[in-house]
Design an enzyme around this catalytic site. Sequence first.
Site, PDB file in Angstrom:
ATOM      1  N   ASP A   1       9.430   3.219  -0.532  1.00 24.14           N
ATOM      2  CA  ASP A   1       8.390   3.840   0.282  1.00 24.14           C
ATOM      3  C   ASP A   1       8.701   3.484   1.734  1.00 24.14           C
ATOM      4  O   ASP A   1       8.388   2.389   2.201  1.00 24.14           O
ATOM      5  CB  ASP A   1       7.014   3.311  -0.148  1.00 24.14           C
TER       6      ASP A   1
ATOM      7  N   LYS B   1       4.749   9.935   8.389  1.00 21.22           N
ATOM      8  CA  LYS B   1       4.620   9.513   9.795  1.00 21.22           C
ATOM      9  C   LYS B   1       5.610  10.234  10.713  1.00 21.22           C
ATOM     10  O   LYS B   1       5.372  11.362  11.090  1.00 21.22           O
ATOM     11  CB  LYS B   1       4.798   8.000   9.934  1.00 21.22           C
TER      12      LYS B   1
ATOM     13  N   TYR C   1       0.855  -1.186   0.000  1.00 22.21           N
ATOM     14  CA  TYR C   1       0.000   0.000   0.000  1.00 22.21           C
ATOM     15  C   TYR C   1       0.887   1.231   0.000  1.00 22.21           C
ATOM     16  O   TYR C   1       1.789   1.352   0.830  1.00 22.21           O
ATOM     17  CB  TYR C   1      -0.891  -0.003   1.245  1.00 22.21           C
TER      18      TYR C   1
END
Length: 426
Positions: free
Chosen positions: A235, A263, A140
């Site tokens: 990622d 994050k 994802y």
Amino acid sequence: MNAEAFKAALQVFPGGVNSPVRAFKSVGSNPLFIKKAYGSRVVDVEGREYIDYVGSWGPMILGHADPDVVAAVCHAAVSGLSFGAPTEAETELALLVREAFPVIEKMRLVSSGTEATMSAVRLARGYTGRPLIIKFDGAYHGHADSLLVAAGSGVATLAIPGCPGIPDDIAANTLVLPYNDVGALQACFERYAGKIAGLIVEPVCGNMGVVNPSAGYLETLRRLCSEHGALLIFDEVMTGFRGCFGGVSRISGVKPDLTCLGKIVGGGMPLAIYGGRAEIMAHIAPDGPVYQAGTLSGNPVAVAAGIVTLKKIKSQPDFYEHLLARTAKLEAGIAAAANAAGLKVVSNRFGSMFTMFFADQSVVDYQSAKASDTVLFARWFSGMLAEGIYLAPSQFEAAFVSAAHSDADIHRTIVAATHVFKTLAA
Ligand code: HOZ
């Protein structure tokens, strides 16, 4: 009460939530509504306190409402919430990030992981002049159209087969391969020679649950991308700063062309980053023609939170030693409790994040992750919640340990797990 809060939310939000992973749909219950959080704890609207391993899905590595981060945010806020103009603080944050990720020579600050990955993919296409992107089944990378194909996280949790609204001709430019399968990768590069702009990968997967790369896999990704003129995009939105002051690129020594972060770099505020080789980043406007922009990019309050978070981590030489030791203790304690109850589990860990799968075979890709017993997971989740332990409501997510989790928290969690496994095994 949680039930009333959910009822009210259902009137105004699809599914009563503002991001699908927050719904407890796949575990057959309703979400808690959180009133506040501090350290390792979240507190719901009923005043019930939980040891939290969601950590806002990763950013809260220092624990919730860290006093230094909160002070920095307040200090920044009184000087203005947004300027839409450059600040010196942005450069300070960028230098910290570059120290941690030397592969990021130049970067752009954005507001979410989705923006970072979407922009990195656009840059890969703009730089190479090629249309195709490779991603992995169950990975994802946010919800941009070209990356929401065969996706993990909430898409896997809700078992959504394909997302309506993404035109076929956009999805057709995304090639989906099984993770950890070198043969499939080689065949793909040969079949689409000269057409692949880039390969985007969570170098350690987090969104099908934690799945580590097999030995030499990342090196193979690097080699094949270089041989075929495609950009390698890491990622590291989830893995960044989770295993060291840096990411998987630092630990593995494999150098991606572009990296996406989110994050932790925002310390709990909306901030993300994409960047990489200066020569590639020179294609981004205003230096180059690949356009990407944002009024809130480099927002001063978010940047202040990011700077303090990274500085605090960096200033403690034994930060990761302690964090990783505690995570390993928790992971091993839970696995031992499951085994003692006669339940088969597989546990995968990277740094301070891990996933326990109810499975009896190694979990190495999305197929093996999907083979785990999600019904048993739902019962485990509910049992742990009743014991005061707040886990991600999906088998296909990670548990995050923070510096605020004490030995007592870890012990209490293992005791709770022991009770719950006994009930599940009965
Ligand atoms: N990457 C997060 C899940 N693994 C995203 C959280 C969300 O979608 O709200």
